[in-house]
Design a protein around this motif. Structure first.
Motif, PDB file in Angstrom:
ATOM      1  N   GLY A 512      -4.332   4.886   3.286  1.00  0.00           N
ATOM      2  CA  GLY A 512      -2.965   4.487   3.568  1.00  0.00           C
ATOM      3  C   GLY A 512      -2.079   4.343   2.358  1.00  0.00           C
ATOM      4  O   GLY A 512      -2.426   3.629   1.412  1.00  0.00           O
ATOM      5  N   ILE A 513      -0.971   5.048   2.362  1.00  0.00           N
ATOM      6  CA  ILE A 513       0.075   4.889   1.348  1.00  0.00           C
ATOM      7  C   ILE A 513       1.417   4.812   2.067  1.00  0.00           C
ATOM      8  O   ILE A 513       1.568   5.291   3.193  1.00  0.00           O
ATOM      9  CB  ILE A 513       0.079   6.045   0.322  1.00  0.00           C
ATOM     10  CG1 ILE A 513       0.222   7.401   1.026  1.00  0.00           C
ATOM     11  CG2 ILE A 513      -1.149   6.021  -0.534  1.00  0.00           C
ATOM     12  CD1 ILE A 513       0.316   8.570   0.066  1.00  0.00           C
ATOM     13  N   ASP A 514       2.369   4.183   1.413  1.00  0.00           N
ATOM     14  CA  ASP A 514       3.694   4.014   2.028  1.00  0.00           C
ATOM     15  C   ASP A 514       4.438   5.342   2.099  1.00  0.00           C
ATOM     16  O   ASP A 514       4.293   6.210   1.239  1.00  0.00           O
ATOM     17  CB  ASP A 514       4.524   3.020   1.223  1.00  0.00           C
ATOM     18  CG  ASP A 514       3.985   1.601   1.316  1.00  0.00           C
ATOM     19  OD1 ASP A 514       3.234   1.327   2.267  1.00  0.00           O
ATOM     20  OD2 ASP A 514       4.308   0.783   0.430  1.00  0.00           O
ATOM     21  N   LEU A 515       5.263   5.460   3.136  1.00  0.00           N
ATOM     22  CA  LEU A 515       6.133   6.629   3.310  1.00  0.00           C
ATOM     23  C   LEU A 515       7.559   6.121   3.482  1.00  0.00           C
ATOM     24  O   LEU A 515       7.993   5.810   4.588  1.00  0.00           O
ATOM     25  CB  LEU A 515       5.699   7.436   4.541  1.00  0.00           C
ATOM     26  CG  LEU A 515       6.540   8.673   4.871  1.00  0.00           C
ATOM     27  CD1 LEU A 515       6.462   9.695   3.746  1.00  0.00           C
ATOM     28  CD2 LEU A 515       6.085   9.291   6.196  1.00  0.00           C
ATOM     29  N   PRO A 516       8.292   5.987   2.371  1.00  0.00           N
ATOM     30  CA  PRO A 516       9.671   5.479   2.495  1.00  0.00           C
ATOM     31  C   PRO A 516      10.549   6.480   3.215  1.00  0.00           C
ATOM     32  O   PRO A 516      10.426   7.693   3.032  1.00  0.00           O
ATOM     33  CB  PRO A 516      10.108   5.294   1.036  1.00  0.00           C
ATOM     34  CG  PRO A 516       9.219   6.207   0.241  1.00  0.00           C
ATOM     35  CD  PRO A 516       7.921   6.276   0.978  1.00  0.00           C
ATOM     36  N   PRO A 542      10.374   2.796   7.854  1.00  0.00           N
ATOM     37  CA  PRO A 542       9.335   3.086   6.850  1.00  0.00           C
ATOM     38  C   PRO A 542       8.022   3.445   7.534  1.00  0.00           C
ATOM     39  O   PRO A 542       7.651   2.846   8.555  1.00  0.00           O
ATOM     40  CB  PRO A 542       9.219   1.770   6.072  1.00  0.00           C
ATOM     41  CG  PRO A 542      10.566   1.119   6.226  1.00  0.00           C
ATOM     42  CD  PRO A 542      11.023   1.497   7.622  1.00  0.00           C
ATOM     43  N   ARG A 544       3.833   5.530   7.147  1.00  0.00           N
ATOM     44  CA  ARG A 544       2.579   5.523   6.413  1.00  0.00           C
ATOM     45  C   ARG A 544       1.992   6.937   6.400  1.00  0.00           C
ATOM     46  O   ARG A 544       2.259   7.754   7.292  1.00  0.00           O
ATOM     47  CB  ARG A 544       1.556   4.578   7.055  1.00  0.00           C
ATOM     48  CG  ARG A 544       1.929   3.120   7.041  1.00  0.00           C
ATOM     49  CD  ARG A 544       1.937   2.533   5.635  1.00  0.00           C
ATOM     50  NE  ARG A 544       2.179   1.102   5.646  1.00  0.00           N
ATOM     51  CZ  ARG A 544       3.385   0.538   5.696  1.00  0.00           C
ATOM     52  NH1 ARG A 544       4.473   1.318   5.747  1.00  0.00           N
ATOM     53  NH2 ARG A 544       3.529  -0.773   5.695  1.00  0.00           N
ATOM     54  N   TRP A 584      -0.721  -2.125   9.109  1.00  0.00           N
ATOM     55  CA  TRP A 584       0.708  -1.826   9.026  1.00  0.00           C
ATOM     56  C   TRP A 584       1.511  -3.069   9.402  1.00  0.00           C
ATOM     57  O   TRP A 584       1.354  -3.631  10.492  1.00  0.00           O
ATOM     58  CB  TRP A 584       1.027  -0.691   9.999  1.00  0.00           C
ATOM     59  CG  TRP A 584       2.343   0.006   9.794  1.00  0.00           C
ATOM     60  CD1 TRP A 584       3.480  -0.501   9.244  1.00  0.00           C
ATOM     61  CD2 TRP A 584       2.651   1.349  10.178  1.00  0.00           C
ATOM     62  NE1 TRP A 584       4.479   0.439   9.259  1.00  0.00           N
ATOM     63  CE2 TRP A 584       4.002   1.600   9.817  1.00  0.00           C
ATOM     64  CE3 TRP A 584       1.933   2.375  10.781  1.00  0.00           C
ATOM     65  CZ2 TRP A 584       4.630   2.807  10.064  1.00  0.00           C
ATOM     66  CZ3 TRP A 584       2.552   3.589  11.024  1.00  0.00           C
ATOM     67  CH2 TRP A 584       3.879   3.809  10.664  1.00  0.00           C
ATOM     68  N   ASP A 585       2.398  -3.494   8.509  1.00  0.00           N
ATOM     69  CA  ASP A 585       3.179  -4.704   8.759  1.00  0.00           C
ATOM     70  C   ASP A 585       4.504  -4.374   9.442  1.00  0.00           C
ATOM     71  O   ASP A 585       5.581  -4.762   9.003  1.00  0.00           O
ATOM     72  CB  ASP A 585       3.429  -5.467   7.449  1.00  0.00           C
ATOM     73  CG  ASP A 585       4.140  -4.614   6.408  1.00  0.00           C
ATOM     74  OD1 ASP A 585       4.191  -3.382   6.605  1.00  0.00           O
ATOM     75  OD2 ASP A 585       4.644  -5.164   5.417  1.00  0.00           O
ATOM     76  N   TRP A 586       4.424  -3.646  10.562  1.00  0.00           N
ATOM     77  CA  TRP A 586       5.652  -3.261  11.258  1.00  0.00           C
ATOM     78  C   TRP A 586       6.314  -4.478  11.903  1.00  0.00           C
ATOM     79  O   TRP A 586       5.671  -5.475  12.245  1.00  0.00           O
ATOM     80  CB  TRP A 586       5.375  -2.201  12.316  1.00  0.00           C
ATOM     81  CG  TRP A 586       4.133  -2.410  13.131  1.00  0.00           C
ATOM     82  CD1 TRP A 586       3.722  -3.557  13.740  1.00  0.00           C
ATOM     83  CD2 TRP A 586       3.133  -1.429  13.394  1.00  0.00           C
ATOM     84  NE1 TRP A 586       2.536  -3.358  14.384  1.00  0.00           N
ATOM     85  CE2 TRP A 586       2.149  -2.057  14.193  1.00  0.00           C
ATOM     86  CE3 TRP A 586       2.974  -0.095  13.058  1.00  0.00           C
ATOM     87  CZ2 TRP A 586       1.009  -1.394  14.662  1.00  0.00           C
ATOM     88  CZ3 TRP A 586       1.857   0.571  13.517  1.00  0.00           C
ATOM     89  CH2 TRP A 586       0.889  -0.063  14.301  1.00  0.00           C
TER      90      TRP A 586
END
Length: 698
Positions: A512-516, A542, A544, A584-586
């Motif tokens: 998992g990496i962020d996808l801005p 945002p 992932r 995921w902190d959605w």
């Protein structure tokens, strides 16, 4: 000049050298030959000598001697900020008044220009990019070209497109040399140039029929111990380095081929207790200076770096250079490893090649100079009177920003375009596409890659192999180094403890990496007939990504998955996706899932969507289907990409949805597919969209 006067000049040069390099320093014969040629003969010279030989001493001493005899300041064209900082410091030790103009000291430019005009500087260091800055080129450069005491071209292999680090801005140096006042000497220096590059650079220095003095020495480095450790699997290579890093002498550099690999490896090594930091082209300039200082002063064991930590970084006691992934050229490799052991009796040089190296080489080759019809499009859309910025040109041509800037710089040097205040204009001059030259360059790059693979496999002396690649004039049949792993036997075992591999795997397996999200529409969309501008207000949240194709941990598995034949998703991939979704902190949990229709991996993406719907108890909304007959979107640049995705999908019936939609895609690169797909889904009734992709290239 009389013999007595020549002797006095050499004595003065020797005194200056001792100030620069210490009380025991003595000029090498070729150093004196170069200094004499510049100061007395006012000649043009090319010095090709190994790293640590003392090339900078030649031009600082020559600059001081010329200045003391009433000549103008020396202009040094230097490619990197690290090199400039080191050289200004060296110059000051010898009493040379030096200043630099570069992207890191913009607020000082006006003051420095005034000091140049007032003849208060002995040496001015400029980046090659400054040579075509309109203000500098038109207001400062003419007086320097007319009044300079000496012009120095450092890292001169960049002048030649045959060089391993060719830079278009360096080609402007030929014009600078042509415009010099009569009798102004020129010195070019480099540590890495084969016969072809030497000939090319000497010819460019000798414009106007002036003969170039070439001083070329052996490239043998008695302090370097070269080894190749062949470990096929990326996780084991990382584990091997984590186990062996503390055994390497002093502090050093660990090179990687990509930014993401540098970050991942630095994070892994730090987790294992090593004092390391990542250094890449994306590192802030101020932070780079701090990191360089940390390495110079041994406050870190290593910087894990891309080639951004390149030419000119000077740490004489650098104890080791390790490459996790091989550069595409033995010449480039020699240039990087040459930073080690400059003032030590021994230094370790280790190459850890991987099977993925060639894929990375191919990627970088794919962003080289484009085909003729694309280049001519750039010329055609430029106006002759009204300047256009690179940003304004981008939506008019099928080129990304980086390649467009490359094309513009080459066309500028060729005379077809000109950089002016406000952007670029066409000159109206005829221009021809040199297909033969570009073909020869492509063939030369292929030969270099094959030679690098041969270096990895060879059983001959590795130093002799590298010296032969650089056409070392000092090489003979008995030039065995007696220190490399082929001369003395392997120094390092390829064995890695099973528990170390398992620990490394656990650390790298954290998916998992962020996808801005994209926040701004590309400029100039109206020129393509698309009414999109300003901030993006109807795109995705945002998101992932499971992992990068270049990741040390997930890269190999994702490359196999995405690069292989289409098949249902493996259990391990589903488990990893579930871990990413669980962490995921959605703001609001999705209530449904949908995937972008995949033309290459329909079974993979359909099965992934089905299984995530089942595990997460989400409604499966099916595929976001492409409109029949819709052409694939261009990937050339953002504007063309967005234009190609407008109305790309059939409108699904999503009325009644009151929770976010999880949107899946196989690969995301620019982010525009997920942005435009999310926009289509929201317009169809979804309150918000949470994008998730299996992979991203970088």
């Amino acid at each position: 000049m009389t013999t007595a006067t020549t002797a006095d000049l050499r004595d003065e040069a020797e005194r200056l050298l001792r100030v620069l390099a210490g009380p025991d320093a003595r000029l090498r014969e070729d150093q004196w030959t170069a200094i004499e040629a510049l100061v007395v003969g006012r000649r043009r010279a090319l010095v090709v000598q190994r790293t640590g030989w003392g090339k900078s001493a030649v031009y600082f001493i020559a600059a001081k001697l010329l200045r003391s005899r009433g000549h103008g300041p020396t202009v040094i064209v230097s490619p990197l900020l690290a090199l400039m900082r080191n050289q200004v410091s060296s110059a000051e030790r010898a009493g040379v008044r030096a200043a630099t103009i570069n992207s890191g000291n913009v607020t000082e430019w006006d003051e420095i220009h005034q000091r140049v005009a007032a003849r208060e500087l002995d040496v001015l260091l400029v980046s090659p990019e400054r040579l075509n800055n309109p203000d500098f080129r038109d207001q400062v450069l003419p007086s320097l070209a007319a009044d300079s005491g000496l012009v120095v071209v450092d890292e001169a292999h960049c002048v030649s497109d045959w060089g391993h680090d060719f830079r278009p801005d360096y080609r402007r140096i030929r014009t600078l040399v042509e415009d010099l006042g009569e009798g102004i000497p020129v010195l070019a220096t480099t540590a890495t140039a084969n016969d072809r590059v030497v000939s090319d650079v000497a010819t460019q220095l000798g414009v106007g029929g002036t003969e170039t003095l070439v001083l070329r020495g052996t490239l043998e480095r008695h302090s370097l111990s070269l080894s190749v450790v062949r470990i096929a699997e990326a996780t084991q290579r990382a584990a091997w380095l984590a186990e062996h890093l503390d055994e390497l002498p002093g502090s050093g550099i660990v090179y990687t081929l990509t930014v993401s690999a540098a970050r991942d490896l630095a994070s892994l090594l730090a987790d294992r207790g090593h004092q390391v930091a990542a250094y890449t082209g994306q590192t802030d300039a101020a932070e780079r200076e701090v990191l360089e200082s940390d390495l110079l002063n041994n406050r870190v064991k290593a910087l894990v770096a891309t080639s951004a930590l390149g030419m000119g970084f000077d740490k004489p006691d650098l104890g080791f250079v390790v490459h996790v992934g091989a550069p595409s050229s033995p010449i480039s490799y020699y240039q990087q490893v040459g930073r080690a052991g400059r003032a030590t009796d021994s230094a370790e040089v280790v190459l850890l090649p991987g099977p993925e190296d060639q894929q990375i080489w191919s990627y970088f080759a794919s962003v080289s100079f484009p085909r003729e019809h694309i280049v001519r499009k750039v010329i055609d859309v430029l106006e002759t009177e009204r300047p256009q910025s690179t940003m304004a040109l981008e939506p008019l041509v099928e080129l990304g920003r980086t390649r467009l800037e490359l094309v513009l710089k080459v066309l500028d040097v060729d005379g077809a375009v000109r950089r002016v205040r406000g952007g670029w204009v066409a000159t109206g001059q005829p221009w021809s596409y040199d297909a033969d030259r570009y073909g020869r360059l492509e063939a030369a790059r292929g030969a270099e890659q094959r030679a690098m693979l041969e270096y990895e496999r060879t059983d001959e002396c590795r130093m002799m192999f590298l010296r032969r690649q650089l056409d070392d004039p000092g090489l003979d049949g008995d030039s065995y180094c007696g220190r490399c792993d082929n001369c003395t036997g392997p120094k390092y075992s390829t064995d890695v403890a099973a528990e170390a591999v398992a620990d490394t795997q656990r650390r790298l397996d954290r998916p998992g990496i962020d996808l801005p999200p994209r926040k701004q529409w590309p400029t100039g969309m109206a020129k393509l007939g698309i009414d999109l501008s300003g901030k993006i207000t109807d795109g995705p949240e945002p998101g992932r990504v499971l992992g990068r194709l270049s990741d040390l941990g997930w890269g190999q598995r994702l490359r196999t998955l995405i690069g292989g034949s289409d098949a249902p998703v493996p259990d391990a991939i589903v488990d990893a996706c579930v871990k990413v979704l669980a962490s995921w902190d959605w703001a609001e949990r999705p209530g449904s899932v949908m995937c972008v229709e995949s033309p290459t991996h329909p079974a993979l993406m359909r099965s992934l969507t089905t299984r995530l719907a089942r595990v997460g108890r989400l409604s499966d909304l099916g595929d976001l289907r492409v409109q029949p007959g819709h052409s694939p979107a261009s990937t050339a640049n953002s504007a063309y990409r967005v234009a190609g995705l407008v109305n790309a999908w059939e409108t699904p019936d999503l009325s009644g949805l009151d929770r976010p939609v999880l949107l899946l895609d196989a690969v995301t690169d620019s982010g525009w597919t997920l942005t435009m797909a999310a926009r289509a889904i929201r317009r169809a009734g979804a309150p918000s969209v949470l994008p998730f992709a299996l992979a991203t290239p970088k």
